[in-house]
Write an enzyme that holds these catalytic residues in place. Structure first.
Site, PDB file in Angstrom:
ATOM      1  N   ASP A 799      44.883  41.918  47.252  1.00  0.00           N
ATOM      2  CA  ASP A 799      45.101  42.715  46.048  1.00  0.00           C
ATOM      3  C   ASP A 799      44.257  43.978  46.068  1.00  0.00           C
ATOM      4  O   ASP A 799      43.086  43.959  46.454  1.00  0.00           O
ATOM      5  CB  ASP A 799      44.753  41.907  44.792  1.00  0.00           C
ATOM      6  CG  ASP A 799      45.655  40.688  44.627  1.00  0.00           C
ATOM      7  OD1 ASP A 799      46.762  40.702  45.213  1.00  0.00           O
ATOM      8  OD2 ASP A 799      45.260  39.748  43.924  1.00  0.00           O
ATOM      9  N   LYS A 868      41.008  44.708  31.046  1.00  0.00           N
ATOM     10  CA  LYS A 868      41.643  44.960  32.338  1.00  0.00           C
ATOM     11  C   LYS A 868      42.938  45.748  32.219  1.00  0.00           C
ATOM     12  O   LYS A 868      43.145  46.744  32.926  1.00  0.00           O
ATOM     13  CB  LYS A 868      41.910  43.637  33.061  1.00  0.00           C
ATOM     14  CG  LYS A 868      42.547  43.841  34.433  1.00  0.00           C
ATOM     15  CD  LYS A 868      42.726  42.527  35.188  1.00  0.00           C
ATOM     16  CE  LYS A 868      43.388  42.788  36.546  1.00  0.00           C
ATOM     17  NZ  LYS A 868      43.575  41.544  37.315  1.00  0.00           N
ATOM     18  N   ASP A1073      51.055  46.314  44.117  1.00  0.00           N
ATOM     19  CA  ASP A1073      49.834  46.546  44.896  1.00  0.00           C
ATOM     20  C   ASP A1073      49.154  45.238  45.278  1.00  0.00           C
ATOM     21  O   ASP A1073      47.953  45.209  45.541  1.00  0.00           O
ATOM     22  CB  ASP A1073      48.860  47.446  44.129  1.00  0.00           C
ATOM     23  CG  ASP A1073      48.445  46.847  42.791  1.00  0.00           C
ATOM     24  OD1 ASP A1073      49.026  45.820  42.401  1.00  0.00           O
ATOM     25  OD2 ASP A1073      47.542  47.403  42.146  1.00  0.00           O
TER      26      ASP A1073
END
Length: 1342
Positions: A799, A868, A1073
């Protein structure tokens, strides 16, 4: 293939065609009218049903609105000529040839319509078919000579797949000077037909081979499944599978492959025919049992068969009347609105259309949670959906697929044959002539209004015919009483102040639908059993019988589809398509161990691992007391809405999870594949929507790679690291993560051995179901004789760290940013989310200590998870409101039973407080992306307020009096057409377009929709359409540009990585991603990811973007705002005052000096035209001219530009702080532009303007009301926004509105508009950080 594409940014793909230019529409007459695309669609529809008289009229109407050189009119002539020839072939005669030649001479040559290869192919075929002897030879020679005037046209003629084998042989033999003697006809036929294996492959690829083609034994059908999804998955049931082709010629491997294709075709089989067979079987079974029509006793399937029998005669009658109408249009014309859809409807199959109508209607009923409570589906949406279904049925039949296959075979063989027979070398080919496949396909589609009309027509008939027999007990007599009632109803109600029609289901039928599912109600895109078809064009790839597009675009958005289709045909997007093929050919399995545990938990109704439990922990708010205050009742209503929203959300999620489990159960023993498509930015997504690896933890936990690979020592280590990552322990060093797994080895064994009856350690993980799958894998590996030899199937993830910030840091060469997002080598991973969370915690603790009640409430509860999403999306342009909503979602999980108090009436206040602190933290620790963000915003601002060279040409011609319009109305330019023309000239149509590192064009689709009302048989339907000629939505274009640009970069990085992994033999999957492969291949994947990122960012991406913008928007002019009190602003004010006086205007109106107009633009365009003239006298005139543009060019004062203030990374909603931050960046970006501007000879004359006297300027400003500075306006705006009162009384609201209006007026006076040549600021200077250092960072992706 795995390297970025090298291309010249000064030569980008630019489409200058009818999509980019507004043309008048033809007024509706006898059902013929509309824009060129609609007329083309009508043309194809008329030809399909044999109405050549109407086709001829359509071509002639097209000629009234299209220039002779337009591809629209050329292609229409070609389509019509081919249709006439096909009709003439039924009874060949020289007279028919004369008819064709007369049309060609009268309608094309005489009207200056340039013929293409397709024109000459039709005329040559006509000469061969309709003429004989010398007449044939003369005609063939004539048209071959005409074609030879253009070498490329001549070659296209000979390679055409339209010629039959006999015609092609005749053509070649006729030209012995150009071609060798062709082989005999029999050999030619063999050359055009592939061998048996190729035939089977091509036929299966186009959905033409099913189980019956290879004569397998018939499989008896079992009963219906439990849901429509189970019906779609029935192929996987015992006894339902496609028989193995034992008798087929070939090897075992070939038979296995053929069987897999046959099963895939069966999975995609036609739903309409299958549905009708099931409905009929159910009804016949009940009739045998003596059950007739009673709703309570009759299954839904049987009812649908009865509706089909009742609906079919009405559709047949409608079809007959439509065909009669087409054949009997009076010469005086008719206003019958059925003519607008008649040519399209006349080609339908009534039985299939009736089935489609019933399927779509039932799908609208069962697609919601509760048939009793639902308001129904909007008639507009349902009509369009049904119209699309009807369009698909008519256009995508098996016969048309077969014709497409045959043409593909012929075209491929013909090119090779011409190459072999040709004497001499081939000419250089160019693709500029051809239309993209997307454009050609669109011309055969149905217009939106036709789909709406056909859909509404079918719904109307269904409403009249679909009935149910309801039996109730008479409360007085106790007897059962039956009555026949309509199954559906059409009702209207008001939604947001607008009267809206709904299609509703009968309450009794709704109750039945809740208990008994409907089968075959629609097409479900499922994982494939064979590798997807490679993408070869915009609409050719993936599934074998179902057509789909490689790019997900907004319906009606022709711009992105046209660009992508053209780029694909030019070969520009080969790497993008290859990357999608790589992603699609990775085989998957269901993790049966995880499925078993998940199913047990599901059946027990447990809510573990984010499964929705049977019993929800939701408490309905108590009803307010009778003496409750108005405020208390309002709070109760808010609480009830929140309760119902959460309840309904859980129900929807539970249904979706049920679907996922059903698919997983069906595919449990299969190897399957996920075909992929992309969005307009290039991001890849699996096409099957329900179960795929981009789903949540539950879906990911169910999936594993079908191919296995030995772990090796490295793979075993990465399996342990993966376990720690899944548990949320992903910010420690790799060694610490590995140790984490070993410290919990007993928990891992317990989870794998007794997942539900043990300690359930795995349920506490951040991703519980993936953690459980890893527990099974790790336990099995460690229990094996040699763990390093264990064959692992589990995907292990790598990641990125806030990938958007990684790209920004690399683009700017920003050392500080690179440190924050793990681009720089370090001993431990950096975590920007934790960093932000810690700063927010500190701010909150300090505020709590100072007595802030909100801070005291949330103190100690701010976690990494809370911040986040906002940190991650801030780089992608999230607004403060969006950030507040993201935080609010997290707070709802922390406080599921929040109760309002006097100081905290709702959680949104807390969310606002936390979001503001997150933005403050971001500003403190990351600012490297701001200058690039500002530059992108400045470029976008100029593009979206620009006029194209074509618009400028029309404006100049309009003011010169030389503008000629193709009005399509017999030369009568009505007032409405003139207004439309004027509006067209000044509409900002330039959207932001760029090219990715993989040479994929990105066209932002944000435009202001045009609403069109269509009268149907049910009601008026409002259709929203978006075209490249519509005005751009400037706000959306600008807000979306920076994040979309970054998304296009991360998509390119992912596809480059996928291609390289494929070259190295690695299985690769991606979730944007997050990149997956086998544990043993992680070291190789890490190298691939770093190399791809370094290769991409080693190029000057932003510099290439600037060069592309310069070329793409060359010769455009944009409307700039300049500060009115600047020196150049004062000079322009004086010029406008004098110019107004010279025109005899005594006094300026409000805004006279602020706004520019098209007359000024025409004046400036005329000046530039004179300056470019080769005539010295004209150049001298141009040098003497003075315009606002020339004044600004002489000053070259970029700091006078009132630059657009794009929200930058870390900016809060505090406008005073944001202004100061933006001004600093603005000074850098526009200051660099001022230094970079070179001397412009076109502005030389303006330098001689005498300085304006202060008195003159004061008079002008006083007259225009411009004695206000932009600084004062901005300060007052900031004060207004930050000092807004929370008082919601009527007087306070009125005062606020009055102040806002005052600020708007002052803002208009603070700036002046002028037209400037569209140029762009220099690219921000790149920092010193070297992207190659990334190769040493072990935590870049981890």
């Amino acid at each position: 293939m795995s390297r970025p594409t090298n291309f010249d940014p000064s030569k980008p793909l630019i489409i200058n065609n009818e999509l980019m230019s507004v043309v008048p529409t033809a007024r509706l007459r006898n059902g013929i009218g509309g824009d060129p695309i609609e007329l083309h669609q009508n043309l194809h529809a008329c030809i399909r049903v044999g109405r050549l008289d109407r086709a001829q009229a359509i071509v002639q109407r097209l000629a009234t609105i299209c220039e002779p050189a337009s591809a629209n009119i050329i292609d229409a002539h070609n389509v019509y000529l081919r249709a006439v020839l096909e009709a003439a072939e039924q009874a060949p005669s020289p007279d028919k040839m004369a008819e064709l030649e007369q049309w060609y001479a009268r309608e094309m040559v005489k009207q200056a319509v340039e013929p293409t290869a397709a024109t000459f192919v039709t005329l040559l075929r006509a000469a061969m078919t309709l003429l004989e002897g010398e007449e044939r030879q003369a005609a063939m020679q004539k048209y071959l000579n005409l074609a030879a005037e253009d070498a490329e046209v001549w070659e296209e003629v000979h390679e055409s797949a339209d010629f039959s084998i006999e015609e092609f042989r005749m053509l070649v033999e006729f030209q012995p000077e150009h071609f060798e003697e062709p082989p005999p006809a029999a050999e030619l036929a063999d050359l055009h037909v592939p061998n048996l294996a190729q035939q089977q492959q091509l036929a299966m690829e186009h959905g033409l081979i099913s189980a019956t083609v290879l004569s397998p034994k018939a499989v008896p059908q079992k009963g219906l499944g439990l849901s429509s999804l189970k019906t779609a998955l029935s192929i996987f049931e015992l006894g339902q599978d496609v028989p193995y082709p034992h008798d087929m010629a070939g090897t075992t491997e070939e038979k296995d492959r053929a069987h897999a294709y046959m099963r895939q075709i069966r999975l995609e089989e036609d739903a309409a025919n299958a549905a009708m067979q099931r409905w009929k079987a159910e009804d016949e079974k009940l009739n045998e049992m003596g059950i007739h029509g009673v709703l309570q006793a009759k299954p839904i399937q049987a009812l649908m068969w009865n509706w089909h029998k009742a609906l079919l005669p009405r559709i047949k009658k409608e079809l007959q009347e439509t065909q009669e109408l087409l054949a009997s249009i009076p010469s005086s014309g008719t206003t019958d609105e059925r003519l607008m859809y008649a040519p399209y409807f006349a080609d339908c199959d009534p039985e299939r259309l009736a089935a489609v109508a019933i399927q779509r209607a039932m799908a609208s009923c069962v697609g919601t949670r509760n048939g009793l409570d639902q308001a129904g589906m909007k008639i507009t949406n349902l009509s369009l959906a049904l119209g699309r279904d009807a369009e698909s049925e008519i256009l995508e039949s098996s016969s048309r697929r077969r014709e497409k296959l045959e043409r593909k075979n012929t075209a491929n063989a013909r090119k090779g044959l011409v190459s072999k027979l040709r004497k001499g070398p081939s000419k250089i080919r160019s693709s500029a002539r051809s239309r993209s496949s997307y454009t050609v396909a669109q011309r055969e589609r149905f217009p939106a209004h036709v789909k709406a009309r056909i859909g509404a027509l079918l719904l109307d008939h269904l409403l009249q015919t679909a009935t149910i027999t309801v039996t109730k007990q008479d409360p007085r007599t106790g007897k059962q009483v039956s009555s026949t009632q309509r199954a559906f109803s059409h009702r209207s109600t008001y939604v947001q102040g607008k009267r809206t029609g709904f299609f509703s289901v009968h309450p009794e039928l709704a109750r039945k639908l809740q208990k008994e599912p409907v089968h075959n109600i629609g097409s479900i895109r499922l994982p494939m059993l064979v590798e997807p078809r490679p993408w070869t064009s915009f609409e050719d790839g993936a599934y074998y019988t179902t057509q789909g597009a490689v790019m997900r675009v907004k319906e009606g958005d022709q711009g992105q589809a046209e660009y992508a289709s053209t780029a694909i045909e030019k070969g520009d997007m080969n790497k993008v398509l290859a990357g999608l093929d790589v992603l699609g050919k990775v085989p998957w399995n269901i993790n049966s161990d995880v499925l078993r545990v998940m199913t047990e938990a599901w059946n027990a109704g447990e809510g573990i691992g984010k499964l929705v439990p049977d019993v929800l922990d939701l408490k309905r708010p108590a009803d307010p007391k009778p003496d409750a205050t108005k405020r208390e009742r309002s709070q109760w209503l808010t609480a009830i809405k929140m309760y119902e929203h959460r309840r309904d959300g859980y129900h929807s999620e539970k249904c979706f999870q049920n679907f996922q489990l059903e698919i997983a159960r069906a595919y449990k023993d299969e190897k399957f594949y996920f075909p992929h498509s992309i969005d307009f930015r290039g991001r890849a997504y699996p096409i099957p929507p329900i179960l795929n690896h981009m789903g949540a933890d539950m879906a990911r936990g169910l999936l594993r790679f079908a191919n296995g690979k030995e772990l090796g020592a490295v793979g075993l280590r990465w399996l342990k690291i993966h376990m720690a990552n899944l548990c949320g322990y992903d910010k420690a060093s790799l060694t610490e993560r590995e140790q984490f797994a070993m410290d919990h080895i007993d928990d891992i064994y317990d989870s794998a051995t007794n997942p539900l009856g043990g300690k359930r350690w795995w349920t506490k993980a951040e991703d519980p179901w993936q953690c459980l799958g890893c527990c099974f894998e790790l336990k099995n590996a460690l229990s094996s004789p040699d763990p390093t030899r264990f064959v692992s199937h589990l995907p292990v993830h790598q990641d990125g760290t806030c990938n958007g910030l990684q790209h920004y840091a690399a683009l700017g060469g920003d050392k500080a940013g690179a440190d924050q997002v793990n681009l720089e080598p370090s001993d431990r991973p950096q975590d920007i989310y934790t960093g932000v969370a810690e700063i927010v915690k500190t701010i909150v603790a300090k505020d709590a200590e100072a007595g802030n009640p909100i801070a005291r409430f949330i103190d100690g509860k701010v976690s990494r998870k809370v911040v986040k999403r906002t940190v991650m999306t801030n780089v992608y342009g999230v607004t403060f409101i969006g950030a507040k909503n993201q935080v609010a979602d997290e707070l709802k999980d922390i406080f599921p039973n929040f109760q309002p108090t006097e100081g905290l009436p709702h959680l949104s206040i807390v969310a606002t407080y936390i979001a503001g602190n997150i933005f403050e933290a971001l500003k403190r620790i990351f600012n490297g992306a701001q200058e690039i963000q500002y530059w992108l915003g400045e470029c976008g601002e100029r593009i979206t307020t620009s006029l194209t060279p074509e618009q400028i040409r029309r404006i100049v011609a309009h003011y010169d009096g030389t503008l000629q319009e193709m009005d399509g109305n017999d030369g009568k330019a009505t007032k409405a057409l003139k207004l439309k023309r004027d509006k067209d000239m000044e509409t900002f149509r330039s959207g932001i377009i760029w090219t990715t590192p993989l040479k994929m064009p990105v066209v932002q689709p944000y435009r202001k929709d045009t609403i069109k009302k269509v009268k149907t048989s049910l009601q008026f339907v409002a259709l929203a359409s978006s075209a490249m000629t519509d005005s751009v939505d400037k706000r959306k274009q600008l807000q979306a540009f920076p994040p979309n640009f970054i998304h296009s970069l991360d998509a390119s990085h992912m596809l480059l990585s996928a291609l390289k992994c494929n070259e190295m033999g690695l299985d690769f999957a991606a979730v944007h991603d997050s990149f997956w492969t086998h544990a043993g291949d992680i070291p190789n994947l890490s190298i691939v990811l770093r190399d791809a990122f370094v290769r991409m960012h080693s190029e000057d991406i932003v510099g290439r973007l600037a060069a592309e913008f310069k070329a793409r928007y060359a010769n455009s002019m944009y409307r700039a705002d300049i500060i009115s009190t600047s020196d150049v602003g004062r000079k322009i004010t004086e010029w406008r005052l004098n110019y107004r006086r010279s025109k005899g205007v005594k006094r300026a109106g409000r805004g006279e000096f602020y706004s520019t107009d098209l007359a000024e633009l025409a004046l400036e365009a005329k000046r530039q035209e004179l300056l470019k003239s080769e005539n010295e006298e004209d150049r001298s005139k141009g040098e003497q001219m003075v315009t606002p543009t020339s004044i600004w060019l002489a000053e070259k004062d970029t700091m006078s530009l009132a630059s657009f203030r794009l929200t930058l990374l870390g900016q809060t909603d505090n406008k005073k702080v944001a202004m100061a931050q933006s001004d600093e960046i603005r000074a850098d970006v526009l200051g660099a532009e001022a230094r970079a501007i070179e001397d412009d000879p076109s502005a030389a004359a303006a330098a001689e303007i005498k300085p304006a006297s202060q008195d003159t300027i004061a008079d002008a400003e006083a007259e225009a009301g411009l004695q206000v500075t932009n600084e004062a306006v901005e300060a007052e705006t900031a004060e207004l926004e930050t000092g807004a009162t929370h008082d919601d009384s009527g007087s306070a609201v009125a005062e606020m509105a009055e102040r806002e209006e005052a600020v708007k007026i002052k803002r208009r006076k603070a700036y002046l508009q002028i037209w400037l040549p569209l140029t762009f600021p220099p690219v921000p200077k790149k920092g010193s950080w070297d992207v190659k250092r990334l190769k040493e960072s072990q935590y870049f992706f981890s």
